[in-house]
Scaffold this motif. Structure first.
Motif: not given
Length: 268
Positions: A61-68, A89-97, A177-182, A213-217
């Protein structure tokens, strides 16, 4: 003239201090790792939560590298991820934790849309990650931990629901960390905006980190407003399989509407 007698410097007696293991670890500086490097080296995906159990590979999932890796950049305080569903998205949070538990501990909180979801995530995602990753497991105090307050050797992790103002406005935290804010309500009960309530808890830390993080609405919802306030906006580019030109992926019912992107070509 009389010569002055030069005094020899006094010898300083150095006493060695015997420290316990947890005291030595408290003084140990963090390893020079980014979050993606930590995850590639230590994170183990559990069979309960991943279709590909085993060592984490950022290359999948190479697009997660720069945010992490932005999480360990001292110049960056807030990271906003506006991604589609099931896009790690949640994996980025988990790896940061996992990184902060092992390398740079401090009080932390993850906010989910509801307290019920927070309990579910604690049981079905976080606890399996802590058990399957040895670097985290040895620091996890499972005996003292609760579903919504997880204890580690040098820090604690609070899980909260955005609909509970009492959970959002108690003790200070360094990592938020705030997940699925929408999926958050506009206001938390009779209190203010849940994002503001949670963010207020970080104000005493000059080195705070905030990840949303969130999927936009819609553009009126939380994540889009946070995106509009960002200093830097980045998109992930991928090479075209035909000409190798880099582009963002966009869907269109009519191929004439979009230059490049994802197209359906004659059933191929």
């Amino acid at each position: 003239p009389k010569s002055k007698k030069i005094q020899k410097p006094k010898q300083v007696e150095i006493n060695r201090i015997n420290c316990m293991e947890f005291e030595r670890s408290a003084w140990k500086p963090p390893d020079d790792l980014t979050v993606s490097e930590w995850a590639d080296r230590y994170r183990i995906l559990d069979i309960e939560v991943s279709p590909e159990p085993g060592p984490w590979r950022t290359s999948r999932v190479p697009y997660t590298k720069e945010p992490m890796d932005a999480f360990t950049d001292p110049a960056i305080e807030k990271i906003v991820l506006v991604w589609g569903t099931q896009a790690a998205k949640t994996s980025v949070i988990e790896n940061s934790i996992g990184y902060l538990v092992c390398e740079d501990p401090g009080p932390a909180m993850v906010v989910y849309p509801s307290a019920d979801l927070a309990e579910h995530i604690s049981d079905k995602r976080l606890s399996p990650m802590f058990r399957s990753t040895p670097q985290i497991k040895k620091k996890w105090d499972e005996g003292r931990s609760k579903r919504l307050e997880i204890q580690f050797a040098e820090m604690y992790l609070k899980l909260a629901g955005s609909n509970s103002p009492s959970q959002l406005s108690s003790s200070p935290i360094r990592y938020l960390f705030m997940d699925e804010t929408d999926k958050y309500p506009v206001n938390s009960g009779s209190e203010a905006n849940p994002l503001k309530l949670a963010t207020e808890r970080t104000k005493n830390f000059h080195d705070k980190k905030i990840v949303l993080t969130s999927t936009p609405t819609t553009c009126e919802k939380h994540i889009w407003k946070e995106l509009e306030g960002a200093d830097i906006l980045k998109r992930f580019y991928v090479p075209c399989p035909h000409c190798n030109a880099y582009q963002t992926l966009k869907f269109s019912m009519n191929a004439k509407d979009v230059k490049g992107g994802v197209r359906w070509l004659g059933g191929k």
